[in-house]
Motif scaffolding. Structure first.
Motif, PDB file in Angstrom:
ATOM      1  N   SER A   1     -21.794   4.522 -35.423  1.00 54.33           N
ATOM      2  CA  SER A   1     -22.656   3.479 -35.993  1.00 54.33           C
ATOM      3  C   SER A   1     -21.817   2.293 -36.458  1.00 54.33           C
ATOM      4  O   SER A   1     -22.253   1.140 -36.364  1.00 54.33           O
ATOM      5  CB  SER A   1     -23.525   4.030 -37.116  1.00 54.33           C
ATOM      6  OG  SER A   1     -22.720   4.653 -38.077  1.00 54.33           O
TER       7      SER A   1
ATOM      8  N   ASN B   1     -25.671  -0.985 -42.582  1.00 48.51           N
ATOM      9  CA  ASN B   1     -24.428  -1.783 -42.493  1.00 48.51           C
ATOM     10  C   ASN B   1     -24.748  -3.267 -42.398  1.00 48.51           C
ATOM     11  O   ASN B   1     -24.131  -4.099 -43.063  1.00 48.51           O
ATOM     12  CB  ASN B   1     -23.628  -1.398 -41.243  1.00 48.51           C
ATOM     13  CG  ASN B   1     -23.029  -0.002 -41.326  1.00 48.51           C
ATOM     14  OD1 ASN B   1     -22.915   0.545 -42.417  1.00 48.51           O
ATOM     15  ND2 ASN B   1     -22.656   0.569 -40.186  1.00 48.51           N
ATOM     16  N   LEU B   2     -25.725  -3.589 -41.531  1.00 51.81           N
ATOM     17  CA  LEU B   2     -26.075  -5.002 -41.329  1.00 51.81           C
ATOM     18  C   LEU B   2     -26.705  -5.573 -42.600  1.00 51.81           C
ATOM     19  O   LEU B   2     -26.420  -6.705 -42.994  1.00 51.81           O
ATOM     20  CB  LEU B   2     -27.023  -5.165 -40.132  1.00 51.81           C
ATOM     21  CG  LEU B   2     -26.409  -4.841 -38.760  1.00 51.81           C
ATOM     22  CD1 LEU B   2     -27.478  -4.880 -37.673  1.00 51.81           C
ATOM     23  CD2 LEU B   2     -25.285  -5.813 -38.399  1.00 51.81           C
TER      24      LEU B   2
ATOM     25  N   ILE C   1     -26.772   1.876 -38.953  1.00 48.50           N
ATOM     26  CA  ILE C   1     -26.454   0.533 -38.440  1.00 48.50           C
ATOM     27  C   ILE C   1     -27.229  -0.512 -39.252  1.00 48.50           C
ATOM     28  O   ILE C   1     -26.682  -1.529 -39.674  1.00 48.50           O
ATOM     29  CB  ILE C   1     -26.803   0.437 -36.933  1.00 48.50           C
ATOM     30  CG1 ILE C   1     -25.899   1.374 -36.141  1.00 48.50           C
ATOM     31  CG2 ILE C   1     -26.686  -0.999 -36.434  1.00 48.50           C
ATOM     32  CD1 ILE C   1     -26.304   1.583 -34.699  1.00 48.50           C
ATOM     33  N   ARG C   2     -28.506  -0.227 -39.455  1.00 44.96           N
ATOM     34  CA  ARG C   2     -29.327  -1.184 -40.217  1.00 44.96           C
ATOM     35  C   ARG C   2     -28.741  -1.369 -41.620  1.00 44.96           C
ATOM     36  O   ARG C   2     -28.603  -2.484 -42.107  1.00 44.96           O
ATOM     37  CB  ARG C   2     -30.780  -0.682 -40.296  1.00 44.96           C
ATOM     38  CG  ARG C   2     -31.698  -1.658 -40.975  1.00 44.96           C
ATOM     39  CD  ARG C   2     -33.136  -1.228 -40.915  1.00 44.96           C
ATOM     40  NE  ARG C   2     -33.903  -1.865 -39.860  1.00 44.96           N
ATOM     41  CZ  ARG C   2     -34.340  -3.108 -39.895  1.00 44.96           C
ATOM     42  NH1 ARG C   2     -34.058  -3.875 -40.917  1.00 44.96           N
ATOM     43  NH2 ARG C   2     -35.047  -3.612 -38.916  1.00 44.96           N
TER      44      ARG C   2
ATOM     45  N   HIS D   1     -16.785  -1.244 -38.677  1.00 39.25           N
ATOM     46  CA  HIS D   1     -17.240  -2.637 -38.750  1.00 39.25           C
ATOM     47  C   HIS D   1     -16.465  -3.415 -39.811  1.00 39.25           C
ATOM     48  O   HIS D   1     -16.658  -4.604 -39.969  1.00 39.25           O
ATOM     49  CB  HIS D   1     -18.744  -2.714 -39.018  1.00 39.25           C
ATOM     50  CG  HIS D   1     -19.167  -1.985 -40.256  1.00 39.25           C
ATOM     51  ND1 HIS D   1     -19.059  -0.626 -40.399  1.00 39.25           N
ATOM     52  CD2 HIS D   1     -19.682  -2.437 -41.415  1.00 39.25           C
ATOM     53  CE1 HIS D   1     -19.498  -0.268 -41.586  1.00 39.25           C
ATOM     54  NE2 HIS D   1     -19.873  -1.349 -42.229  1.00 39.25           N
TER      55      HIS D   1
ATOM     56  N   THR E   1     -22.269  -1.426 -35.071  1.00 40.15           N
ATOM     57  CA  THR E   1     -22.462  -2.546 -36.014  1.00 40.15           C
ATOM     58  C   THR E   1     -21.499  -3.680 -35.667  1.00 40.15           C
ATOM     59  O   THR E   1     -21.901  -4.852 -35.593  1.00 40.15           O
ATOM     60  CB  THR E   1     -22.194  -2.092 -37.469  1.00 40.15           C
ATOM     61  OG1 THR E   1     -22.957  -0.933 -37.734  1.00 40.15           O
ATOM     62  CG2 THR E   1     -22.530  -3.179 -38.449  1.00 40.15           C
TER      63      THR E   1
END
Ligand SMILES: C[C@H](O)CC(=O)SCCNC(=O)CCNC(=O)[C@H](O)C(C)(C)COP(=O)(O)OP(=O)(O)OC[C@H]1O[C@@H](n2cnc3c(N)ncnc32)[C@H](O)[C@@H]1OP(=O)(O)O
Length: 722
Positions: A322, A355-356, A352-353, A452, A326
């Motif tokens: 993930s 992280n963003l 992922i969401r 990331h 990202t």
């Protein structure tokens, strides 16, 4: 110095019918201020000031780049007293105090001496995206052309200290908000606007401002003193081992208290002295080592151009997968995330969401941008859509047969040019690719957790991997904002190979009586983000046991076998994730010493029949450091001698960006060379006599020591695996 041989850069001057002399810096690739550029600038300035047909001057840089600052390659170069004063004085005397106004037309970048030049002008016109900053501190020096004096007077003390102490540039757009930039214009209007502005100043339609003598942006004296005091206490806490941030603050303070002239002098003295320090030499070495890491003999010198990669599939949505997804989404790649079941897939997408979202919360992107990135992510459970992907990055668990099966499947489902990368951290890539025919497409893309955030990418190359694939991955890595280091294939590659003895040395010392928490403190004081035992807790014992097994199998003669971790594991202590390891962790994940640790250490001693060594229990700090880091140097020497990396500087980059070795010490090999191969070898030889194979100096180190040679001097012979 450029007076001998070919000139290193120049400036060009054109005088227009409007009476504006445009002086352009020409020194590709970043229009750095070499001495030749400075001399040429001074000559053209003097001409322009003397010519009757010139009313005003515009300074700019060729090819959309204003100026990347003083020429770093000329740091430490011998220069005469006269040259020194000529280069320092010309900004204040020739530009700022001139009878004709100057305007800087900034596109691309105005960094270091480049921004200092622009700040000496009477106005600055910039494009919105240009990068303006004083990043000198990242090189262990301070601004030396008046930056510590003019920047606070243009943007205030708080913002200027932030810009200098973090070395982070701001955009032209932000510069306009802070008062550094007078107008933001489109690129194609830049010169025209700057010319008009310069004429307007000369004809008194716009103010004629000498930045050095402004005071309107400076905070009131009492507040200024508080800001400076706060900054000083912060750098003492955050960067206690280096002095350049303090010298920078001192120069700013002098300017505020005693006036800009006094501040200027303090700055010049500080800048000159700092250039000679080992800290600056180390940071400059790291600057060039980072850029040199993507120049790989036999690969990047073949004239290959990277193919375009748009769609990347990531296999596995765990922590690593993930993070990689990202990092790709953040740089606008289209990403397919594959998992084995809906539950895992949902977990990966949620990570992922998150992280963003954390990026958006920090103000690094808007919510609209976030949603756009999420829409470039597709979750799948099969290989149906893999026919269109340009690259796959496998990030499944470290299980050889699973990875072999995945690669066999990939060969069936991906198009024949698709790059097949594995994020394995230790497993031999030849084994992973054993079951497939197209082994020229198999490559390692070893990211560091969290992927990331961490800046290093280890690109692992087997004897089958095609140079084109490496060139492609280098390009993707750079576009992802990573620093790629290309390494050969072996157990642990470069980073984990040199990292492993770091934690092993700690276990060795603790078993023999060195206090665990004292050891960690000594290593953190040296400049590592944390000590090796705290790190073991963070990574989790599962990972270190798995890595340990690989090393025991491959390098049995020098792998130290400690029982501490297995014994801690018996009590379900697996590190930070279980709230107990070498430390105990509270709700806020703070690590606290655990009095019970001693019990486990004693048990480990009993099981291995090891007793406390009275010579080691009260080991001085220096010896602790050496016993931890010299085995790391020793392994780095092996990695170099085996041709796993092309040059010692690659290990410096790997150690700084992968291990957290302090950049101001230049990296593991640079630091080792500052101590000398003879000394390191003799210490290892002494410990190896007393404690065995873990410390035995390798042949490369012995050979270099016998000649008193640098460890980083190029390796002869044809051992290279790249
Ligand atoms: C007196 C003054 O106060 C003192 C100073 O000005 S000290 C210098 C201050 N300036 C800096 O610190 C800027 C350093 N440079 C950078 O941060 C980045 O190179 C950059 C943002 C300018 C460009 O980044 P990017 O586009 O990614 O290209 P990058 O690969 O880094 O650089 C391109 C080339 O220019 C070289 N270069 C960049 N800045 C340079 C400089 N100031 N001097 C000499 N060479 C420089 C790089 O080494 C590289 O060379 P290579 O192609 O042979 O490897």
């Amino acid at each position: 110095m450029g007076s001998e041989g070919r000139a290193k850069g120049t400036t060009a001057m054109e005088v227009g019918d409007d009476g504006v002399a445009v002086i352009t810096i020409v020194n590709p690739p970043v229009n750095a201020l070499s001495y030749d550029v400075i001399f040429s600038l001074v000559d053209n300035y003097n001409q322009a000031l003397g010519r009757d047909d010139v009313k005003a001057i515009v300074v700019t840089g060729r090819n959309g780049k204003f100026c990347g600052g003083f020429d770093i390659t000329a740091f430490g170069a011998p220069k005469g007293q006269k040259d020194d004063s000529r280069s320092v004085d010309f900004l204040t005397e020739i530009i700022e105090a001139a009878k004709k106004p100057s305007v800087a037309a900034i596109d691309g970048l105005a960094l270091g001496g480049g921004l200092e030049l622009a700040m000496a002008c009477h106005a600055r016109i910039s494009t919105a995206t240009a990068q303006l900053g004083l990043p000198e501190l990242q090189l262990g020096i301070i601004p030396g052309l008046g930056g510590t004096q003019r920047l606070p007077r243009l943007v205030g003390i708080t913002k200027s200290l932030e810009m200098m102490l973090t070395s982070k540039p701001i955009s032209g757009e932000q510069g306009s908000n802070y008062g550094l930039v007078d107008a933001v214009v489109l690129k194609d209007r830049l010169l025209e606007t700057a010319r008009r502005w310069a004429i307007d100043i000369s004809e008194y339609r716009k103010p004629w401002i000498a930045s050095l003598y402004r005071t309107d942006k400076l905070e009131p004296l009492g507040e200024a003193k508080e800001i400076i005091q706060f900054a000083r206490s912060q750098v003492l806490k955050q960067a206690p081992n280096v002095k350049h941030p303090r010298v920078c603050i001192d120069a700013v303070e002098e300017g505020i208290i005693s006036g800009p002239r006094a501040g200027y002098l303090k700055e010049a003295k500080g800048a000159r002295e700092l250039q000679q320090t080992l800290t600056s030499k180390s940071l400059v070495h790291f600057f060039f080592a980072q850029r040199g890491a993507s120049k790989v003999p036999g690969i990047t010198d073949r004239g290959l151009t990277p193919r375009s990669i748009h769609m990347v599939a990531v296999l596995g949505g765990g922590l690593m997968g993930s993070g990689i997804a990202t990092a790709l989404l953040l740089k606008n790649y289209t990403v397919i995330l594959k998992e084995v079941n809906q539950n895992y897939l949902q977990g990966g997408i949620s990570r992922i969401r998150a992280n963003l979202e954390s990026n958006a919360k920090k103000g690094r992107m808007t919510l609209t941008k976030l949603e756009k990135m999420i829409s470039s992510l597709k979750g799948v459970l099969d290989y149906d859509s893999f026919k269109d992907v340009d690259m796959v990055i496998e990030a499944a668990i470290e299980d050889v047969s699973l990875k072999q099966q995945i690669f066999a499947d990939l060969e069936k489902h991906c198009h024949p040019r698709c790059i097949l990368a594995s994020n394995t951290s230790t497993i031999d890539l030849n084994i992973i690719g054993e079951k497939i025919r197209c082994r020229d497409r198999v490559v390692g893309a070893h990211f560091f957790s969290p992927a990331h955030v961490m800046p290093l990418l280890e690109i692992v190359h087997t004897q089958h991997t095609s140079p084109q694939v490496v060139v492609d991955l280098l390009d993707v890595g750079k576009k992802m904002g990573k620093t790629p280091v290309v390494v050969g294939n072996c157990t642990g590659f470069a980073v984990n190979r040199i990292f492993f003895p770091y934690t092993q040395g700690a276990l060795f010392l603790v078993e023999r009586g060195v206090d665990a928490y004292r050891l960690d403190k000594v290593i953190a004081k040296f400049g590592m983000p944390m000590g090796p035992l705290r790190l073991l807790d963070l990574v989790g014992f599962g990972v270190s046991v798995a890595t340990g097994l690989q090393f025991i199998e491959k390098f049995p003669e020098r792998t130290y076998r400690s029982m501490i971790i297995p014994i801690l594991q018996e009590d379900k202590r697996n590190g930070e994730s279980t709230k107990r390891g070498f430390y105990m962790y509270d709700e806020k994940r703070r690590a606290n010493a655990d009095p019970e640790l001693q019990k486990y250490i004693e048990k480990a001693r009993n099981v291995s029949s090891i007793s406390i060594d009275s010579k080691l229990t009260s080991l001085p700090e220096k010896d602790i450091l050496e016993m931890i880091f010299f085995p790391v140097v020793n392994e780095a020497c092996r990695v170099l001698a085996e041709g796993i990396v092309a040059k010692a500087a690659d290990l410096d980059v790997a150690s700084i960006m992968g291990m957290g070795f302090p950049p101001y010490r230049g990296g593991i090999m640079f630091w080792a060379d500052s101590l000398g191969s003879k000394y390191i070898c003799s210490r290892l030889a002494e410990w190896s006599k007393a404690y065995g194979g873990f410390f035995r100096p390798c042949a490369y180190l012995v050979e270099r020591a016998s000649k008193g040679a640098l460890l980083s001097a190029p390796v002869g012979g044809s051992t290279a695996r790249l």
